[in-house]
Design an enzyme around this catalytic site. Structure first.
Site, short mmCIF file in Angstrom:
data_model
loop_
_atom_site.label_atom_id
_atom_site.label_comp_id
_atom_site.label_asym_id
_atom_site.label_seq_id
_atom_site.Cartn_x
_atom_site.Cartn_y
_atom_site.Cartn_z
N GLU A 35 0.85 -1.22 0.09
CA GLU A 35 0.11 -0.05 -0.02
C GLU A 35 1.01 1.32 -0.05
O GLU A 35 0.70 2.37 -0.63
CB GLU A 35 -0.82 0.20 1.24
CG GLU A 35 -2.27 -0.99 1.05
CD GLU A 35 -3.05 -0.59 -0.29
OE1 GLU A 35 -2.93 0.44 -0.49
OE2 GLU A 35 -3.52 -1.74 -0.75
N GLN A 40 0.68 6.91 -5.27
CA GLN A 40 1.27 7.79 -6.35
C GLN A 40 1.82 6.95 -7.71
O GLN A 40 2.45 7.61 -8.38
CB GLN A 40 2.26 8.76 -6.23
CG GLN A 40 1.79 9.43 -4.58
CD GLN A 40 1.16 10.95 -4.92
OE1 GLN A 40 0.58 11.23 -6.20
NE2 GLN A 40 0.62 11.50 -3.74
N TYR A 80 9.44 9.43 -4.65
CA TYR A 80 9.04 9.65 -3.37
C TYR A 80 9.52 8.85 -2.03
O TYR A 80 9.01 8.15 -1.40
CB TYR A 80 7.34 9.13 -3.37
CG TYR A 80 6.39 9.97 -4.44
CD1 TYR A 80 6.19 11.34 -4.39
CD2 TYR A 80 6.34 9.49 -5.68
CE1 TYR A 80 5.49 12.03 -5.28
CE2 TYR A 80 5.59 10.03 -6.73
CZ TYR A 80 5.17 11.23 -6.30
OH TYR A 80 4.44 11.93 -7.40
N TYR A 118 -5.56 7.58 3.93
CA TYR A 118 -5.80 6.38 2.93
C TYR A 118 -5.10 5.01 3.23
O TYR A 118 -5.70 4.01 3.15
CB TYR A 118 -5.28 7.10 1.60
CG TYR A 118 -4.96 5.84 0.57
CD1 TYR A 118 -6.46 5.27 -0.10
CD2 TYR A 118 -4.10 5.11 0.27
CE1 TYR A 118 -6.02 4.25 -1.23
CE2 TYR A 118 -3.71 3.84 -0.35
CZ TYR A 118 -5.00 3.66 -1.22
OH TYR A 118 -4.73 2.49 -1.95
N ASP A 136 -9.11 7.20 -2.94
CA ASP A 136 -8.05 7.53 -3.99
C ASP A 136 -8.54 7.98 -5.31
O ASP A 136 -9.69 7.96 -5.30
CB ASP A 136 -6.86 6.31 -4.08
CG ASP A 136 -7.38 5.05 -4.89
OD1 ASP A 136 -8.52 5.20 -5.38
OD2 ASP A 136 -6.58 4.35 -5.36
N CYS A 190 -13.25 1.97 -15.47
CA CYS A 190 -13.82 3.31 -15.46
C CYS A 190 -12.50 4.14 -15.47
O CYS A 190 -12.00 4.81 -14.55
CB CYS A 190 -14.48 3.58 -14.03
SG CYS A 190 -15.42 5.25 -14.14
N CYS A 200 -19.02 -2.58 -17.88
CA CYS A 200 -18.90 -2.18 -16.37
C CYS A 200 -20.06 -2.90 -15.66
O CYS A 200 -21.34 -2.71 -16.18
CB CYS A 200 -19.07 -0.82 -16.12
SG CYS A 200 -19.18 0.19 -14.60
N CYS A 206 -25.56 4.24 -13.72
CA CYS A 206 -24.66 5.17 -13.58
C CYS A 206 -25.00 6.41 -14.23
O CYS A 206 -25.59 6.55 -15.23
CB CYS A 206 -23.25 4.82 -14.57
SG CYS A 206 -22.04 6.08 -14.66
#
Ligand code: SF4
Length: 364
Positions: A35, A40, A80, A118, A136, A190, A200, A206
């Site tokens: 995770e 990012q 990062y 998150y 997210d 999506c 979907c 939707c």
């Protein structure tokens, strides 16, 4: 509506989920590592890093016992880097304060370095089956489209609204799978452009599909132009054919990584003047510049750089680590033991490709 969404999504996920290495384990430590890496960063990029990381550090005890340099070497290229430093620090906390067990409550896990809302929701739901909905970029896209929410997703109020809807939708019996299913739907069906609505599982209700608004939802206001910096660095060689590299301070961006000494060009300064000034400030030496080696461009999350590298010779003084943790002379054959940020790594790869690897000629 929420039970329709949850049931359809669960069935779709069971039939379509990707076989990813962190989905083959219920080890909270490995789920935590995945995770953090996935923040990012694209799944395809993370897979080889995850495999190598859990091979080198198979348990939280191995990670806690490692040096920061070993951890950053495994993280090299993933970007990062504070994620890697924080994960390492948090592993030490888990070993020292929780007997090596990853905390399973929101209050405790949120205290670990690098765990934000998150990550806490993702780890608690996937590893401990706790009912916390993750939000997210993928989740935001699916939910804003499904409910036809036209608001700017940069705004905190919009994110809060999406969180409330996700909290309402989440399957209390299987929250980990629910969270992964929404993210998977966002990643595979999506998608940001040209969503595959015909495939979907929730297309029947939707709203943005019904209104033909899937190309305008989610709405994101234009971002500010990201700044560009010119960075000039010095390549200094000693008589043993070694290059001088510096370890960045831990509390700085890219902290704990190595780089060639240098810095940002100031207004009305030539690049050569930048190198001479920076090397005086950082190393306490006067240098003479021979020639330019190369330049290259790199983009970080909030700015872009052009890195200019110059061959330099020390004409006065002994290098000292005035603004770094330490300095090291290293030959090109030994540089792979040190973790470098991407732009410096590219520079090193160019140096390794030079026809004549005898760098000493730059001393003459
Ligand atoms: S129908 Fe299309 S826009 Fe709506 S949630 Fe599914 S993929 Fe996204």
């Amino acid at each position: 509506m929420s039970s329709f969404f949850t049931e359809k999504l669960a069935a779709w996920y069971q039939a379509n989920k990707r076989d990813l290495p962190w989905r083959r384990t219920d080890d909270p430590y490995k789920i935590w590592v995945s995770e953090i890496m996935l923040q990012q960063t694209r799944v395809e990029t993370v897979i080889p890093y995850f495999r190598r990381f859990v091979e080198v550090f198979p348990t939280v005890f191995h990670l806690a016992a490692a040096s920061q340099q070993q951890v950053l070497k495994c993280w090299e290229g993933l970007g990062y880097y504070s994620r890697g430093r924080n994960l390492h620090q948090a592993a030490k906390t888990v070993v020292e304060d929780f007997d090596g067990k990853i905390p399973s409550t929101h209050k405790e896990i949120s205290k670990l370095k690098g765990i934000g809302p998150y990550s806490a929701a993702a780890i608690l739901s996937i590893a401990f089956n706790r009912k916390y909905a993750v939000v997210d970029g993928n989740v935001i896209r699916v939910i804003t489209r499904f409910y036809g929410i036209p608001d700017d997703i940069r705004k905190e109020t919009t994110k809060k609204h999406v969180q409330e809807l996700a909290d309402d939708l989440i399957d209390g019996n299987n929250p980990g799978d629910f969270n992964q299913a929404v993210m998977e739907l966002g990643a595979l069906i999506c998608t940001p452009k040209n969503p595959a609505c015909h495939l979907c599982p929730v297309s029947q209700y939707c709203i943005s599909l019904q209104r033909m608004e899937t190309d305008v939802i989610p709405y994101k206001s234009p971002s500010k132009k990201i700044p560009h910096k010119e960075i000039a660095v010095g390549l200094i060689v000693n008589e043993k054919n070694e290059l001088l590299i510096a370890l960045r301070p831990n509390n700085s961006m890219l902290g704990g990584l190595w780089e060639f000494p240098g810095g940002k060009r100031e207004q009305n300064e030539t690049l050569q003047e930048t190198v001479i000034r920076e090397l005086k400030e950082e190393l306490g030496v006067d240098v003479e510049i021979y020639s330019k080696f190369r330049d290259l461009k790199h983009t970080y999350s909030h700015f872009k750089i052009t890195l200019h590298a110059f061959w330099c010779k020390i004409i006065n003084g002994q290098p000292a680590p005035k603004s770094s943790q330490k300095l090291v002379w290293v030959g090109l054959e030994g540089v792979d033991h040190y973790p470098f940020p991407k732009a410096n790594k590219t520079l090193l790869n160019s140096l390794k490709k030079m026809d004549d690897l005898n760098l000493k000629r730059f001393l003459e």
